[in-house]
Design a protein around this motif. Structure first.
Motif, short mmCIF file in Angstrom:
data_model
loop_
_atom_site.label_atom_id
_atom_site.label_comp_id
_atom_site.label_asym_id
_atom_site.label_seq_id
_atom_site.Cartn_x
_atom_site.Cartn_y
_atom_site.Cartn_z
N ARG A 142 0.89 -1.16 0.00
CA ARG A 142 0.00 0.00 0.00
C ARG A 142 0.92 1.21 0.00
O ARG A 142 1.73 1.39 0.92
N ALA A 143 0.81 2.04 -1.02
CA ALA A 143 1.77 3.15 -1.18
C ALA A 143 1.83 4.01 0.07
O ALA A 143 2.90 4.51 0.45
N ASP A 144 0.68 4.16 0.76
CA ASP A 144 0.63 4.97 1.99
C ASP A 144 1.62 4.49 3.05
O ASP A 144 2.13 5.28 3.85
N GLY B 193 -6.22 -4.40 -2.17
CA GLY B 193 -5.66 -3.50 -1.14
C GLY B 193 -4.32 -2.92 -1.53
O GLY B 193 -3.99 -1.82 -1.13
N ALA B 194 -3.54 -3.66 -2.32
CA ALA B 194 -2.23 -3.13 -2.76
C ALA B 194 -2.47 -2.14 -3.89
O ALA B 194 -3.39 -2.31 -4.68
N ASP B 195 -1.64 -1.11 -4.00
CA ASP B 195 -1.79 -0.16 -5.11
C ASP B 195 -0.45 0.25 -5.69
O ASP B 195 -0.36 1.21 -6.46
N SER B 196 0.62 -0.48 -5.31
CA SER B 196 1.92 -0.09 -5.83
C SER B 196 2.86 -1.29 -5.74
O SER B 196 2.66 -2.18 -4.91
N ILE B 197 3.87 -1.29 -6.59
CA ILE B 197 4.92 -2.31 -6.52
C ILE B 197 6.23 -1.59 -6.18
O ILE B 197 6.59 -0.61 -6.84
N LYS C 6 -3.35 -5.77 4.36
CA LYS C 6 -3.66 -4.84 5.45
C LYS C 6 -2.50 -3.87 5.63
O LYS C 6 -1.42 -4.07 5.09
N ALA C 7 -2.74 -2.82 6.42
CA ALA C 7 -1.69 -1.81 6.66
C ALA C 7 -0.44 -2.50 7.19
O ALA C 7 -0.53 -3.43 8.00
N GLY C 8 0.72 -2.09 6.69
CA GLY C 8 1.99 -2.63 7.16
C GLY C 8 2.37 -3.96 6.54
O GLY C 8 3.39 -4.55 6.89
N SER D 121 1.62 5.47 -5.81
CA SER D 121 0.41 4.70 -6.12
C SER D 121 0.34 4.45 -7.64
O SER D 121 0.53 5.36 -8.43
N GLY D 122 0.09 3.20 -8.01
CA GLY D 122 -0.04 2.85 -9.44
C GLY D 122 1.26 2.44 -10.10
O GLY D 122 1.25 1.98 -11.25
#
Ligand code: AMP
Ligand code: MG
Length: 402
Positions: free
Chosen positions: A62-64, A106-110, A90-92, A131-132
């Protein structure tokens, strides 16, 4: 006879194309579809990619979670091409991921592998995630229902790969036209024979067969036929199930040129005969029973040149292609004399140049029997009827042969 006006080349071609009807469609598996012309659109039966996929080897995140680096994430699973991690991230958390694997929910980035360090069940990301990043979105290439390839398209290797990716294993293409042909001449023998001193090895059969094949037609070689009315009529009938009949030789005005009289007595209606062209004045076109008939001159170079100008466009049209003859501009490499009233197609070389038109140079000898020159030719240099003398460097039109 000399007073009869000869038909211009372009009129002759137009008359031939008017008489052509496209072949019916058939189903063609991709393995046989190279060069075939579509008679039905190829429509994607799925989207590609079918889901969001990773474009790199690395970690789905998750990019966040990766805005402050280094960032520590626990590795909760793995996704490779053909398999997936099916729980939402999930977060983390991070999922070890490989190129072509579906992105977990839930994932938005590699984060690419090169920017990470792996320690057992956790990973440190050293670069900020966007993100992306490194994700191929579902339908990026094409979407289900898209018309990927349209009617009239001649299929290239890339097109075939594209159809396969659209999950279309069989395409609808025009049937290949079957072209029946025979040579006439008492002097002719087959290649490989032991010719007598007055015999000539037939070059036209194999040459024409290759040309038909190269244009997507299906050659049907009826062999060498004697200069004899009955033999010619019998050969013609053997072409009954063909889509077009082509004769080679015997189309002129000599006592042994019997093609026209033999076939006219057996169902041929001549549309035109003799055109304002060199090589190839005695070209003939008509309808033989139910199929178009093209009579080519016997001289091997005339036969080849006329086949390029009239038969290849006809074969293209039979496959549903609108393929006008493409002439290229070139500069003359050597001067040419003024032309007479026939359109001339000179055999010559064509040398490409950087940032300049290619240079076309006609061979010194243009005899219409010389296959050595036809084989060596890169192009035909087109000389309009009554063209004035031209100097080296002048612009000309050429038809590329390769
Ligand atoms: P024709 O059109 O029958 O008068 O033939 C013109 C010239 O082309 C003659 O010199 C023939 O011997 C030659 N010729 C005709 N048919 C062929 C062939 N199939 N292969 C090679 N030469 C040919
Ligand atoms: Mg002959």
């Amino acid at each position: 006879m000399g007073d009869i006006p000869l038909m211009p080349v372009s009129d002759a071609r137009a008359r031939i194309l008017e008489a052509i009807t496209p072949m019916v469609p058939e189903r063609v598996p991709l393995a046989k579809a190279l060069g075939r012309v579509l008679a039905g659109n190829v429509v994607a039966t799925r989207s590609q990619p079918p889901a969001d996929l990773s474009a790199m080897d690395g970690y789905a995140v998750r990019a966040d979670d990766v805005q402050t680096v280094p960032a520590r994430l626990s590795v909760v699973g793995e996704a490779a091409a053909g398999s997936s991690y099916d729980k939402p991230l999930k977060a983390g958390e991070a999922v070890r991921i490989f190129t072509g694997a579906p992105l977990p929910a839930g994932a938005d980035s590699i984060v690419i592998q090169e920017n990470t360090e792996r320690y057992g069940d956790y990973v440190i990301a050293r670069e900020k995630a966007k993100s992306g990043a490194h994700i191929r979105r579902a339908g990026l290439d094409f979407k289900e229902g898209d018309v990927g390839l349209s009617v009239g398209r001649k299929l290239s290797p890339a097109d075939i790969a594209y159809a396969a990716a659209m999950n279309v294993p069989v395409v609808i293409a025009h049937k290949r036209p079957k072209i029946g042909f025979f040579s006439t001449g008492n002097e002719l023998v087959l290649p490989g024979a032991t010719p007598g001193p007055h015999q000539i090895v037939s070059s036209n059969n194999d040459g024409l067969s290759a040309l038909i094949e190269s244009a997507g037609g299906e050659p049907f070689d009826l062999g060498i036929i004697a200069d004899d009315i009955v033999a010619i009529q019998s050969a013609g009938r053997h072409a009954r199930d063909c889509d077009m009949l082509v004769t080679l030789g015997g189309a002129s005005v000599g006592d042994h040129d019997l093609v026209q009289s033999a076939l006219t007595a057996d169902g041929l209606t001549v549309d035109f005969w003799r055109i304002a062209m060199r090589p190839g004045k005695p070209l003939m076109f008509g309808r033989y029973r139910d199929i178009p008939m093209l009579g080519l001159p016997g001289n091997p170079v005339s036969a080849m040149v006329c086949a390029h100008l009239f038969l290849l466009p006809a074969i293209a049209a039979m496959q549903g292609l609108h393929a006008p003859l493409v002439l290229t501009r070139a500069r003359l490499g050597a001067a040419l004399a003024a032309n007479d009233k026939r359109e001339d197609y000179l055999r010559g070389t064509l040398v490409e140049r950087d940032n300049a038109l290619p240079v076309a140079t006609a061979f010194e000898r243009q005899d219409s029997s010389m296959l050595s020159a036809m084989s060596a030719a890169d192009c035909l240099i087109v000389r309009a009827p009554n063209a004035a003398a031209a100097a080296a460097g002048d612009m000309v039109s050429v038809l590329r042969l390769r």
